[in-house]
Design an enzyme around this catalytic site. Structure first.
Site, short mmCIF file in Angstrom:
data_model
loop_
_atom_site.label_atom_id
_atom_site.label_comp_id
_atom_site.label_asym_id
_atom_site.label_seq_id
_atom_site.Cartn_x
_atom_site.Cartn_y
_atom_site.Cartn_z
CE1 TYR A 76 35.78 39.30 48.05
CE2 TYR A 76 37.43 39.26 46.37
CZ TYR A 76 36.82 39.85 47.27
OH TYR A 76 37.02 41.37 47.42
CD GLU A 77 38.21 34.44 52.72
OE1 GLU A 77 39.10 34.91 51.71
OE2 GLU A 77 38.55 33.52 53.17
N GLY A 78 34.29 32.25 50.09
CA GLY A 78 33.19 31.48 50.26
C GLY A 78 31.86 32.09 49.83
#
Lengths: 603, 603
Positions: free
Chosen positions: A450-452
């Site tokens: 997550y978060e890229g």
């Protein structure tokens, strides 16, 4: 180690250690001071003196160890639940959150004008590392609120700040970020959630968002949802996306809570880990919303806070690694098997087997390297926004931008690796859920995603960050590393200096190759991006350990100081020595990959 | 790829691929023939001709894909359950086992005199790879039976063989291995389970065993438990341990089933993965038992079959990696995100992003390398027991012994790594349990642990195997690799030859260092053991890919042949290039580890 390696109680299963956790206050303080260069923040944050830092770390560490860590297992076992359309958090979580907010832990780095304590974000990162280690599922709640605070600080109108910011800073309300949709994961240009004007100066949002962390819960009175949505007649792609604010409960102009907004958690995901964190499918059904920032500015506005969020996720990697490591270290002292090649004792604790000890030392070295990277990134971020002089701010911004993908990706990769080693050290018991080691292995796995995803981080690193300041960002970093190499070569850590030098030379070659290829044939650069990100993380991580080793000379505790030197030596031989070879894996080119079809790759 | 990358149905969640599996029959046949040297078995197993091998692989592949793979998800979700003291297997498992036995899959490599088909064990390994890939929890049942069959073949009395072996070979009954006890995991010398003479020529076993795979179930009429236990007045340590047979249901001299024996599953473990495999705590409450082999010969007798069991676990590593890889490959074709740097298409399937494609290719390369290692080990094992001439048998035995720890450890390590990459390629959906990728990540984690942890394998490799035949085992291996290097350097795969040569030189240096240190200071050798095992696995894995690449020239399918060459090239640049540096991590010595106390390593 008494709290970790408690003696087995009668009838207890041999080798199953209590899942206790001791916040690594000493290591964090050391890393802040000697590795990350926290003293560079003195001018901008005069109130963050040594005594304050020590007091904050001690108090946060106690809260994490005493309040949050004991809830971690129940959070995993029971998890968050959706009952009658409302999310119930895991046992103890809501109460712990109230204590967390009342303790002032949500307001540490927020500006004073909104009720914050105005301390450096670096200190907040250090505090949150302990929170995440104690209870990663819990830690996600304040982490998401921080993102909302930052977005409103940067883009909110005075009215929005007055209405929402104080409540978020005080922790009375929490925040979320609503980005992902089923068809738009890594690719936000594909978003379809719509915001339409309500004819009254406001907006109505309709659409479905997925993977919304702490999207609904019962731990606070209200939830401030920040939502990316498209507006009518907006251009296609990312330029048509704007940022909106939609509270769970509508807020009157007097700040009082009104009726519920037209949004809800449609379902909770059944996840591999972080069960205590409610991951919601959020349904916006004509929800009232306010535009935050300019029309079409949604993505740039999100990007502004993305560095901070990515750093926080990197810190989760450090945190879950620390937690898994502590448990493995404790188990290795409890569990006796076989004869030690060192002591000859039989049966000998696992800790006294060279192969096990080496694994533990390598785990620790990776944790301290990643911690150094994350805290250094945080210091750069603080300097970039708050240093008195512009030249420092500019240079620090380059450093923050360059290190952020490494902090996110390298730290979360080592989080998975350390958690996996933690299971391994437990042997068969590691595979049994009640031991607790398996939870860390499951929890850790989300952070590279997550978060890229870490692949997205690598594309960011190679596609954008290498060219920052026309290459000055990476050039400055390498100059700084070379300064440390000079010190190492003139010290009794010469072997570390030589390994770091060879690794840095290889990194420089790979960097030059990538810069050349990205201009001529981007696929070549992209095919080497993840390998390069790992390579540069290894080099920067080794640099962090080396800085700690050099600084350790001044420590009063000689055995502890020597351990910092040993960590640097071991990392140099076991990791940095492979970096020159790893450069070949960066510079491999894309041709062999491009030629591969699904047919030849299939079964 | 049609069966893997099925188009999304309306309403289906985007990107969640059906968990289909296609048995890698083509790759297995290629690896058997061109990598593992299956043709060397022609003299000993004339019936195992090309047509037979092809027919067996095709039929087993169909069974694995059509019958076993569809049960895998339910096995994870429902798992095995203990109800009223009896284990109920997961939905469909018992019926599938009946079909499996009736299809003759339990008897493939058993000797004809006991009802087996007398085929090479290598073929059995290839078949079981597909079974484990389709359903690892299921595959453990026949895998454990094979161990029991081998033990009885080698150590059983004629009466025991008559009574038990045929039923195990036919699959009517299954077998287990009861080794581990709570205080005795990796250290079997610490066993305390007791066998006492019953005064009537038999024995009674009392004690508790843990982690007993398929220790109880409802898929067959009887279970033949092989149990390590101590006898009265036996010497302490491993010399006091004997091997016993205790059936779940007592068997009359007429072969008929009688009353239940005094043993039962006390509980089932709640595990991270392989939920469909009942992992039992077995309670022996004065269970009737027969001595198998000589008194005090328990451990040597177990060791005889340990090589085979370790190879089977290594094959599980290959299998779970193949399963995870296939799912990721399918997902990468279904899921469209972002613009491809190659095609410029938007949105583009993940498969067309260089970073994703590289990950998939590296997954595939590691799988084929590990498969080659496992099948080569199996060929060596077949030659060691069945080659017509003694010299071949002797040399093959050395090769089997040397490669076994590498096959076990390297293959299971890459199993975890590939499964982790499989989650990563799925992005956020990989962390959602319904996608299925997470199950592979959980299932894969046990293989580096059981049947001797990978650390134990490394100790075996460095502590024993390096000195086999006074170093001839490792010397012969390196000679063979050098022969391939010569061929590579004279071919259009010269770059692979040079990488393999540098890696082999480094392996030779590390080997010499270890041999020197193990004589002078064993902790130095042990501290480098795991790193050495990985290093040697990298070299042997690269050798396997290189052999395949050289042989691929003869394949009619040019694109497929070229993919084998590309796999070797990619592995050489991305993995072999790091081996020279990795040698430094082997030769690090133990001093820095020995000096580390729990205090300095703690938080």
């Amino acid at each position: 180690m008494a709290t970790l390696g408690a003696p087995l109680k009668d009838g207890a299963r041999p080798g199953v250690s209590p899942m206790t956790f001791r916040a690594p206050v000493r290591d964090l303080a050391f890393s802040l001071r000697h590795v990350a260069g926290f003293e560079r923040l003195a001018d901008a944050f005069p109130e963050a003196d040594a005594d304050t830092v020590a007091a904050v770390l001690e108090a946060a560490g106690a809260f994490a160890s005493d309040i949050l860590a004991p809830l971690n297992r129940q959070g995993d076992l029971v998890g968050a639940r959706l009952e009658n359309g409302v999310v119930r958090t895991a046992p103890g979580f809501a109460d712990a959150y109230q204590q967390f907010a009342q303790g002032g832990w949500t307001s540490l780095a927020a500006p004073a004008e909104h009720g914050g304590q105005g301390l450096p974000k670096t200190l907040e990162v250090a505090v949150l590392e302990m929170v995440q280690a104690a209870n990663m599922a819990f830690g996600l709640c304040p982490m998401l609120s921080l993102g909302a605070i930052e977005a409103l600080e940067l883009c909110g109108s005075p009215e929005q700040k007055a209405k929402y910011l104080g409540k978020l800073v005080s922790g009375e309300w929490t925040g979320t970020m609503n980005l992902t949709e089923p068809q738009a994961g890594s690719d936000l240009a594909a978003l379809t959630t719509m915001a339409t004007p309500d004819g009254d100066g406001g907006w109505r949002i309709t659409g479905q968002k997925i993977y919304i962390t702490w999207g609904d819960h019962d731990a606070a009175d209200n939830i401030v949802h920040l939502v990316l949505a498209r507006t009518p007649d907006a251009p296609p792609g990312v330029k048509g996306i704007s940022l909106f604010l939609a509270p769970k409960v509508l807020v009157g102009d007097d700040g009082k809570l009104g009726p519920a907004n037209a949004l809800r958690a449609g379902s909770l995901e059944h996840k591999l880990g972080i069960h205590g964190s409610p991951t919601c499918v959020m349904l916006f059904e004509g929800a009232k919303a306010e535009l935050v920032g300019g029309l079409g500015q949604g993505l740039p506005n999100m990007f502004v806070m993305m560095n901070a969020a990515r750093l926080q996720v990197g810190t989760q990697g450090v945190a879950i690694a620390e937690r898994a490591y502590q448990q493995a270290l404790a188990f290795s002292q409890d569990r006796a098997q076989g004869r030690s090649a060192w002591t000859g004792a039989y049966p000998s604790r696992l800790f006294d087997h060279p192969d096990v000890r080496r694994t533990l030392v390598l785990m620790k070295a990776h944790i301290e390297a990643a911690r150094g990277i994350c805290l250094s990134t945080a210091v750069a971020a603080d300097l970039a926004r708050a240093a008195p002089d512009a030249a420092t701010r500019t240079a620090a911004k380059l450093r923050e931008e360059l290190l952020t993908p490494i902090a996110k990706a390298w730290s979360t990769d080592i989080g998975v690796w350390v958690a996996s080693q933690g299971v391994q050290i437990h042997g068969g018991m590691g595979f049994i859920e009640e031991t607790g080691a398996a939870q860390h292995y499951r929890d850790a796995r989300i952070a590279p995603i997550y978060e890229g995803t870490n692949g997205i981080q690598a594309i960011d690193l190679v596609g954008r960050k290498l060219m920052l300041g026309e290459g000055q960002a990476v050039g400055d970093l390498m100059d700084d590393i070379r300064d440390t190499i000079d010190l190492l070569k003139a010290s009794d850590l010469k072997s570390v200096g030589l390994r770091l030098e060879a690794a840095l030379d290889a990194a420089a070659s790979a960097t030059a190759w990538l810069i050349e290829r990205r201009a001529k044939a981007m696929p070549d650069a992209l095919a080497g991006a993840t390998a390069y990100q790992t390579l540069l993380g290894d080099v920067v991580g080794g640099w962090m350990l080396a800085k700690g080793a050099l600084a350790a000379d001044g420590e009063a505790d000689a055995a502890w100081a020597e351990s910092k030197r040993a960590l640097a030596r071991v990392f140099a031989e076991a990791v940095l020595a492979q970096v020159p070879g790893a450069a070949a894996g960066v510079m491999i080119g894309a041709a062999d990959f491009e030629a591969m079809t699904p047919e030849v790759l299939g079964a």
